[in-house]
Motif scaffolding. Sequence first.
Motif, PDB file in Angstrom:
ATOM      1  N   HIS A   1       9.558   9.782  -0.916  1.00 39.45           N
ATOM      2  CA  HIS A   1      10.390   8.714  -1.485  1.00 39.45           C
ATOM      3  C   HIS A   1      11.791   8.769  -0.898  1.00 39.45           C
ATOM      4  O   HIS A   1      12.416   9.826  -0.830  1.00 39.45           O
ATOM      5  CB  HIS A   1      10.488   8.828  -3.009  1.00 39.45           C
ATOM      6  N   ILE A   2      12.276   7.598  -0.481  1.00 39.21           N
ATOM      7  CA  ILE A   2      13.643   7.447   0.016  1.00 39.21           C
ATOM      8  C   ILE A   2      14.369   6.472  -0.898  1.00 39.21           C
ATOM      9  O   ILE A   2      13.866   5.384  -1.182  1.00 39.21           O
ATOM     10  CB  ILE A   2      13.657   6.929   1.465  1.00 39.21           C
ATOM     11  N   GLY A   3      15.553   6.868  -1.358  1.00 40.85           N
ATOM     12  CA  GLY A   3      16.340   5.971  -2.198  1.00 40.85           C
ATOM     13  C   GLY A   3      17.186   6.738  -3.192  1.00 40.85           C
ATOM     14  O   GLY A   3      16.810   7.812  -3.676  1.00 40.85           O
ATOM     15  N   ASP A   4      18.330   6.190  -3.508  1.00 41.29           N
ATOM     16  CA  ASP A   4      19.285   6.795  -4.436  1.00 41.29           C
ATOM     17  C   ASP A   4      18.940   6.397  -5.875  1.00 41.29           C
ATOM     18  O   ASP A   4      18.194   5.445  -6.109  1.00 41.29           O
ATOM     19  CB  ASP A   4      20.695   6.328  -4.076  1.00 41.29           C
TER      20      ASP A   4
ATOM     21  N   ASN B   1      18.989   6.175   8.358  1.00 42.26           N
ATOM     22  CA  ASN B   1      18.030   5.902   9.433  1.00 42.26           C
ATOM     23  C   ASN B   1      16.633   5.690   8.872  1.00 42.26           C
ATOM     24  O   ASN B   1      15.641   6.235   9.381  1.00 42.26           O
ATOM     25  CB  ASN B   1      18.019   7.044  10.441  1.00 42.26           C
ATOM     26  N   VAL B   2      16.535   4.882   7.819  1.00 44.24           N
ATOM     27  CA  VAL B   2      15.245   4.697   7.141  1.00 44.24           C
ATOM     28  C   VAL B   2      14.177   4.167   8.087  1.00 44.24           C
ATOM     29  O   VAL B   2      12.979   4.434   7.909  1.00 44.24           O
ATOM     30  CB  VAL B   2      15.417   3.775   5.910  1.00 44.24           C
ATOM     31  N   GLN B   3      14.586   3.430   9.131  1.00 45.50           N
ATOM     32  CA  GLN B   3      13.596   2.889  10.073  1.00 45.50           C
ATOM     33  C   GLN B   3      12.783   3.996  10.742  1.00 45.50           C
ATOM     34  O   GLN B   3      11.607   3.794  11.082  1.00 45.50           O
ATOM     35  CB  GLN B   3      14.285   2.017  11.136  1.00 45.50           C
TER      36      GLN B   3
ATOM     37  N   TYR C   1      13.084  -6.558   1.231  1.00 45.69           N
ATOM     38  CA  TYR C   1      13.175  -6.270   2.660  1.00 45.69           C
ATOM     39  C   TYR C   1      12.246  -5.146   3.067  1.00 45.69           C
ATOM     40  O   TYR C   1      11.689  -5.155   4.173  1.00 45.69           O
ATOM     41  CB  TYR C   1      14.614  -5.877   3.026  1.00 45.69           C
ATOM     42  N   VAL C   2      12.088  -4.143   2.180  1.00 41.28           N
ATOM     43  CA  VAL C   2      11.309  -2.968   2.564  1.00 41.28           C
ATOM     44  C   VAL C   2       9.860  -3.320   2.886  1.00 41.28           C
ATOM     45  O   VAL C   2       9.220  -2.637   3.692  1.00 41.28           O
ATOM     46  CB  VAL C   2      11.371  -1.880   1.470  1.00 41.28           C
ATOM     47  N   ILE C   3       9.338  -4.380   2.284  1.00 35.80           N
ATOM     48  CA  ILE C   3       7.957  -4.783   2.570  1.00 35.80           C
ATOM     49  C   ILE C   3       7.820  -5.241   4.021  1.00 35.80           C
ATOM     50  O   ILE C   3       6.938  -4.782   4.763  1.00 35.80           O
ATOM     51  CB  ILE C   3       7.492  -5.901   1.616  1.00 35.80           C
ATOM     52  N   VAL C   4       8.706  -6.140   4.456  1.00 36.24           N
ATOM     53  CA  VAL C   4       8.602  -6.637   5.835  1.00 36.24           C
ATOM     54  C   VAL C   4       9.057  -5.582   6.841  1.00 36.24           C
ATOM     55  O   VAL C   4       8.578  -5.562   7.980  1.00 36.24           O
ATOM     56  CB  VAL C   4       9.367  -7.962   6.025  1.00 36.24           C
ATOM     57  N   GLU C   5       9.963  -4.693   6.445  1.00 39.07           N
ATOM     58  CA  GLU C   5      10.351  -3.593   7.330  1.00 39.07           C
ATOM     59  C   GLU C   5       9.154  -2.667   7.573  1.00 39.07           C
ATOM     60  O   GLU C   5       8.894  -2.249   8.707  1.00 39.07           O
ATOM     61  CB  GLU C   5      11.503  -2.800   6.713  1.00 39.07           C
ATOM     62  N   ALA C   6       8.438  -2.341   6.497  1.00 43.59           N
ATOM     63  CA  ALA C   6       7.266  -1.473   6.628  1.00 43.59           C
ATOM     64  C   ALA C   6       6.170  -2.141   7.453  1.00 43.59           C
ATOM     65  O   ALA C   6       5.542  -1.507   8.312  1.00 43.59           O
ATOM     66  CB  ALA C   6       6.740  -1.101   5.241  1.00 43.59           C
ATOM     67  N   MET C   7       5.937  -3.426   7.204  1.00 47.26           N
ATOM     68  CA  MET C   7       4.926  -4.150   7.979  1.00 47.26           C
ATOM     69  C   MET C   7       5.310  -4.197   9.455  1.00 47.26           C
ATOM     70  O   MET C   7       4.463  -4.026  10.337  1.00 47.26           O
ATOM     71  CB  MET C   7       4.755  -5.555   7.410  1.00 47.26           C
ATOM     72  N   SER C   8       6.577  -4.415   9.739  1.00 50.30           N
ATOM     73  CA  SER C   8       7.039  -4.441  11.124  1.00 50.30           C
ATOM     74  C   SER C   8       6.849  -3.078  11.789  1.00 50.30           C
ATOM     75  O   SER C   8       6.678  -2.992  13.007  1.00 50.30           O
ATOM     76  CB  SER C   8       8.513  -4.843  11.175  1.00 50.30           C
TER      77      SER C   8
END
Length: 376
Positions: A242-245, A272-274, A294-301
Amino acid sequence: MRILAVERSGLYYGSAVNLRNWIEHYVQAQNASVDVLLGESGEIEGHIKEAGANVTLIGLPGFLNRYGKKNIKGINGMFNALALFFYNFKCFFSVRKDYDVLVVNNYRSAVYYLLFLILIKLFSKSKIVIRFQISQTPVKIAFSLVKSIADKIIVHGTEGYCKREFGEDFEALDKVLCIPNPVNTEKYKFNEIKAQQIRRDLQIPKGAFVFLSVCYIEPRKGVIQLVESFKRANLKNCYLVHIGDHGSHQEYYDKVLASAGPNTLFLGKKSNVQDYYSCADVFVLNSAYEGMPYVIVEAMSSSLPIISTFSGSNVEVVTKDVGALIEYNDDAALIETLSYYAKHPDLCEKMGQKARDRVAALYSERVYFETLAEVY
């Protein structure tokens, strides 16, 4: 072109990330001059300056930036309304009146700067654009307040999401434009070197299956349900990262930690989550509600299949060939889905490839800015 953007909060996530990205685009690609009126200092300030904008900080009285119904009830509501009244006049007399476009970054900013917007509408020729991001009742209230003031309303999400949230208002108004949140497909793509490096750093054994979740740790994100379901699934050689504050949600965070099993890793906030998307096999977001995360499309990408909930734009974005959607709070379905994906890594790889193709065709920054061209 001269643009003034208005943002209430100093936090940097969600709509603030989108704000930073389009500022950079219009400064570099369109040679625009962008000023930002900011209501609170914070992390966002450095990011938007880096993107090429000039920042004017006119701080809201501190209590006005707190969340909660207590701000609008009784004597608190009276004092806050009065403070906000004078604050809006202060903003109006502090900015230029010759901007080509005024952009309000989200629904909370639209509510806080409502009087300012009315004054701009009356005494300026600036085109007013208001952006909406998240799915919840306050958005509908804000929409009803500003739809007669705005020249254009941008709802960040899929068309199906817009119609479900705004119904007849969305379909009846020509001024509403629905645009899915974009992703930089060059920044977010699988990197084998980063994948191996991060797995070594996290001491994840070779061949282990990794689920990744990226979100703010708060109740609506369903993090407790996710970590408990992962522990109950009892999957061999599997990890949940898990990443996140957690920000001000310390009590909830403590409960999350207490609920987690030994193969659950909490890494906190990462710039640098990417790179971390590359170390995973499946992405999981277990939210009660979303707009278009955003995290959904970032993960899919990044070529990851998705496990998420039937919320917001997920319904259209996460099709059956790129992931699975479950009901929020259905722990049995979550456990079953986690288990199924962990046992079918080859299928996950194929779904991840299709996920990246889908993002490139529908949710890339190129598609996003081509659509925005009619607005600015």
